[in-house]
Design a protein around this motif. Structure first.
Motif, short mmCIF file in Angstrom:
data_model
loop_
_atom_site.label_atom_id
_atom_site.label_comp_id
_atom_site.label_asym_id
_atom_site.label_seq_id
_atom_site.Cartn_x
_atom_site.Cartn_y
_atom_site.Cartn_z
N GLY A 63 -24.91 0.58 -54.27
CA GLY A 63 -25.60 0.27 -53.02
C GLY A 63 -27.08 -0.02 -53.18
N ILE A 91 -13.40 -4.83 -55.11
CA ILE A 91 -13.36 -6.03 -55.95
C ILE A 91 -11.95 -6.40 -56.39
N LEU A 135 -20.05 -12.11 -61.82
CA LEU A 135 -20.08 -11.21 -60.67
C LEU A 135 -20.54 -11.97 -59.43
N GLY A 136 -20.31 -11.37 -58.30
CA GLY A 136 -20.74 -11.98 -57.03
C GLY A 136 -19.72 -12.97 -56.50
N GLU A 137 -20.03 -13.50 -55.33
CA GLU A 137 -19.14 -14.48 -54.70
C GLU A 137 -19.67 -15.88 -54.95
N ARG A 140 -28.66 -3.30 -51.54
CA ARG A 140 -28.36 -3.59 -50.15
C ARG A 140 -29.40 -4.46 -49.46
N VAL A 141 -28.90 -5.20 -48.51
CA VAL A 141 -29.72 -6.17 -47.80
C VAL A 141 -29.19 -6.23 -46.37
N THR A 142 -30.11 -6.38 -45.42
CA THR A 142 -29.67 -6.51 -44.04
C THR A 142 -29.47 -7.98 -43.72
N LEU A 187 -17.69 2.86 -53.53
CA LEU A 187 -18.42 2.05 -52.55
C LEU A 187 -19.06 3.06 -51.63
N PRO A 188 -20.34 3.34 -51.86
CA PRO A 188 -20.96 4.47 -51.18
C PRO A 188 -21.07 4.27 -49.67
N ASN A 198 -13.46 0.91 -53.97
CA ASN A 198 -14.11 -0.33 -54.36
C ASN A 198 -13.21 -1.54 -54.10
N GLY A 256 -23.65 -3.87 -60.21
CA GLY A 256 -23.20 -5.21 -59.85
C GLY A 256 -21.78 -5.26 -59.35
N THR A 257 -21.19 -4.11 -59.06
CA THR A 257 -19.79 -4.09 -58.62
C THR A 257 -19.60 -3.37 -57.29
N GLY A 258 -20.67 -3.07 -56.60
CA GLY A 258 -20.53 -2.44 -55.29
C GLY A 258 -20.53 -0.93 -55.31
N HIS A 284 -22.26 -17.45 -59.20
CA HIS A 284 -21.97 -16.22 -59.94
C HIS A 284 -23.20 -15.75 -60.72
N THR A 297 -25.69 -4.06 -42.90
CA THR A 297 -26.03 -3.85 -44.29
C THR A 297 -24.95 -4.47 -45.17
N VAL A 329 -21.69 -7.78 -54.26
CA VAL A 329 -20.30 -8.12 -53.94
C VAL A 329 -20.18 -9.05 -52.74
N ASP A 330 -21.10 -8.95 -51.79
CA ASP A 330 -21.04 -9.84 -50.62
C ASP A 330 -21.84 -11.11 -50.86
N PHE A 348 -23.95 -5.60 -49.39
CA PHE A 348 -24.29 -5.37 -50.79
C PHE A 348 -24.40 -6.74 -51.46
#
Ligand code: FES
Lengths: 461, 281
Positions: free
Chosen positions: B222, A395, B89-91, B225-227, A234-235, A393, B217-219, B32, B232, B237-238, B234
């Motif tokens: 980066g 997840i 993937l994703g929430e 990224r989105v504000t 996770l950078p 990470n 797709g797993t973080g 997802h 910020t 994952v977020d 991701f």
């Protein structure tokens, strides 16, 4: 004769910046034998204490000196499942070679180079190991990076049925997506992984544990123990203005595009990467050097390391820094980025830095950099790569809330055994330590394999 | 593995594929997404799950041909396989506990919207749907939405069907007349931006779903990224679903164009004959 290490041939810097072929070329047989003869064959070999995976160093070197290269390879393989990798990327100068007695007055024996020579020599010559029944029970490994692969190989050799769950479409973890081809050729990584598969280890790709399958389900499927080796993916970013402009990458993303997705062969391979003419890499660890040197090979006219501390504080291996310098990487040390500037389309056009000076030593023992007031300046660049480390990470941990973590978000695991707060779950590598080295992760995988063996034996009682 | 079970062309350059992926289907929830790869040289392409059938063990995706990789996916035929498919993937988004929800789709956005509407409907919400497209030919899933909605509005830019104009025209009307507790809007970034601006005026909670650029797709990279609300995040994952009132759309619009030059290069390369790159170092 004891004086200096036998030099290892390298590709000419002027040529190599135009290709992705390996920089160092490896010893010839004669060179290897000559170097092996520098070893004193100490009765009480200190070098071995410096090796996280406990390789029988003097023994394998003695075999090299006798010209018994294949036997030497077997000797290493007893302890190290990835010798061709370790021979290339281990920081030997801080480990085995640092403890070498020859090194007190002269240059230490080139243990790393010898390991590499032996592993390369044996490539393709080894017989496939025949293993006994894998009937001691099932073990699940999460993540096919250095820690997971090592644990898997050791457990398979002990007689366990091992399955690795890997999120990406290829195995190797950082060896595959992170370390560039010119430092660690991918066919070597593939070879080593194939050998581990031949031990009976099954790798399931495209499996994100925590998403497609939870930890609990693994136990329901009769895995007796689980090893988590998910790395530190996770950078980190600096949190400064302009960091989401087009042209700002994490080192992870930049290197993954190039290494795993082969963007250096774009457009034949379809994943693009943006470099432009001038690239700034923020940070001065091995990953930063990898990114800066990769950018040059992708055609950047200038590739610059921006680091807020000084020369002596740079965390990268000396060899990597030397290689970077030879290739013409520019070093802007004692400079801290304060803002990234963009053009009207939102692409990076520059990076604002403030000059720093070194003050008192901080907790890490390194002198703390302090900004020099009013010294801001702008460096024009097209691309900025952040190589300032990463956090673990999240997840898997989201799905397994009962695994305790530290305040840094890393898994709280016993250093010796890898045991976590959850019964039957072990962890090791960067997910426990935060970003560290390949060999340390392998060492953790090795220790966890032993602990898992003990744990499962006790279950049976 | 990951075999195409069914294929249907929904509209010009828009294709629906049903894919065999029992394990993914068993865990899929609305919101997802997947990442797929067609061949060894291909990109990793994120695609929202447009539907899933746990019993059958299948997932459905809907793809629009916009470039080389999406075209490649659209060209898959029944029986062909994806090389890689990773997910879910994703929430997932929360779909229970709402009374009345307005669902707004722009163009292909109807695809990721569909499973959410299905689930909201199942959760007891009354659904008002607004489907927008450039023209009638590009409208998709109208019948599917109709079945789940108490009312369905169609808008087209050229007036070839329904209201001539934008989804926001209708949305404004609905917000005036109805007591709505949430709006879900998925479509082009610019549409989501305007929808969110409007709903903010009315103080109605709004969920949007972003299709950021992604690699893993797993973080770990980066790149997505989105504000959101000044922080910020991701997307992989977020998100990819976020509070529509907090997303920095202009930044996302910009990031989407990051590789437009490269996309052209891929085209030239492919038309110039795959593999005959002259300047190979
Ligand atoms: S796609 Fe890499 S972090 Fe989201």
């Amino acid at each position: 004769m004891k004086g200096k290490k036998v030099k290892m041939p390298e590709q000419d810097p002027k040529k190599r910046v135009n290709n992705f072929k390996e920089v160092t070329l490896g010893y010839t047989e004669e060179e290897a034998i000559k170097e092996a003869n520098r070893c004193l064959q100490c009765k009480n070999p200190l070098c071995m204490q410096g090796c996280p995976v406990e390789v029988d160093i003097p023994d394998f070197i003695a075999l090299v000196a006798e010209g018994e290269f294949e036997k030497a390879a077997q000797k290493i393989k007893e302890k190290n499942n990835l010798p061709a990798v370790c021979g290339r990327v281990c920081p030997q100068e801080e480990q085995c070679e640092r403890k070498c007695i020859v090194g007190i007055k002269n240059e230490a024996v080139a243990i790393g180079r010898l390991e590499r020579f032996v592993a390369d020599y044996a490539r393709g010559k080894e017989e496939i190991e025949v293993i006994g029944n894998q009937d001691k029970g099932k073990v699940a490994i999460i993540g096919a990076g250095p820690a997971g692969l090592t644990a898997a190989a050791d457990l398979a050799k002990m007689g366990y049925e091992v399955t690795i769950f890997e999120a990406f479409h290829e195995a190797g973890g950082v060896l595959t997506y992170g370390i560039p081809e010119f430092r660690l050729p991918k066919d070597i990584v593939k070879d080593e992984i194939e050998k581990i598969e031949k031990l009976g280890v099954e790798i399931k790709y495209n499996h994100v544990v925590g998403k497609i399958k939870g930890l609990e389900e693994l136990f329901e499927e009769e895995y007796k123990a689980v090893f988590i080796g998910t790395g530190a993916g996770l950078p980190r970013f600096l949190g400064i203005e302009g960091e989401n402009l087009n042209g700002v990458y994490s080192a992870n993303e930049f290197l993954t595009r190039v290494n795993l997705m082969k963007a250096y062969r774009f457009p034949e391979y379809k994943t693009p990467v943006h470099t432009g003419e001038k690239v700034a890499v923020v940070g001065a660890g091995n990953v930063a050097m990898d990114a800066a040197r990769t950018a040059l090979r992708l055609g950047a006219k200038e590739s610059i390391i921006v680091y807020r501390r000084g020369e002596d504080e740079m965390p990268a291996r000396v060899e990597e820094i030397d290689h970077a310098k030879e290739e013409g990487i520019r070093f802007e040390l004692l400079n801290n980025p304060t803002e990234i500037l963009g053009d009207k389309e939102g692409f990076v056009k520059g990076i604002k830095c403030i000059r720093m000076e070194l003050g008192e030593a901080d907790d890490s023992g390194r002198r703390r950099p302090v900004p020099i007031e009013g010294s801001e300046w702008i460096m024009e660049v097209d691309t900025v790569i952040m190589a300032i480390g990463q956090r673990p990470n999240p997840i898997l941990l989201k799905d397994a809330q009962d695994i305790e973590t530290t305040k840094w978000g890393t898994i709280d695991a016993c250093d010796e055994s890898g045991e976590t707060s959850k019964e039957g779950v072990f962890a090791g590598g960067d997910t426990v330590t935060g970003a560290a080295t390949v060999i340390e992760a392998m060492g953790a995988g090795k220790r966890a394999a032993r602990a898992i063996d003990d744990y499962i034996k006790n279950l049976r009682k | 593995m990951y075999r195409v079970l069914e294929k249907e062309v929904l509209a010009l350059k828009i294709t629906r594929l049903k894919v065999d992926a029992p394990k993914v289907a068993s865990k899929a929830e609305p919101g997802h997404f997947l990442i797929v790869r067609v061949d060894e040289k291909g990109e990793r392409i994120p695609l929202t799950i447009a539907d899933y059938d746990r019993e059958e063990g299948s997932i459905t995706i809907i793809i629009q041909e916009v470039g080389f990789s999406s075209e490649q996916i659209c060209n898959l035929e029944v029986g062909d396989e994806f090389l890689d498919l990773v997910g879910p993937l994703g929430e997932p988004i929360k779909t229970g506990g709402y009374n009345k929800v307005v669902c707004v789709a722009g163009g292909l956005g109807a695809a990721p919207l569909y499973p959410k509407v299905k689930s909201l409907h199942k959760g007891g919400a009354e659904i008002i749907t607004i489907l927008g497209a450039r023209n009638e030919e590009l409208l998709i899933l109208e019948g599917d939405f109709e079945r789940l909605s108490s009312s369905l509005y169609v808008t087209t830019d050229d007036g070839s069907k329904g209201h001539k104009g934008f989804v926001t025209d209708i949305l404004k009307q609905v917000l005036e007349e109805e007591d709505v507790d949430m709006v879900v809007a998925i479509g082009p970034m610019i549409m989501m931006k305007f929808v969110s601006q409007l709903t903010k005026e009315y103080g109605v909670k709004t969920i949007v779903s972003l299709n950021s650029l992604m690699i893993d797709g797993t973080g770990m990279c980066g790149g997505c990224r989105v504000t959101v609300g000044g922080d910020t995040k991701f997307s992989c994952v977020d998100g990819p679903a976020f509070d529509g009132h907090l997303v920095d759309y202009d930044e996302q619009l910009r990031r989407q164009n990051f590789y437009s030059k490269h996309e052209q290069e891929v085209k030239d390369h492919v038309f110039g004959g795959e593999g005959c790159r002259v300047n190979e170092g």
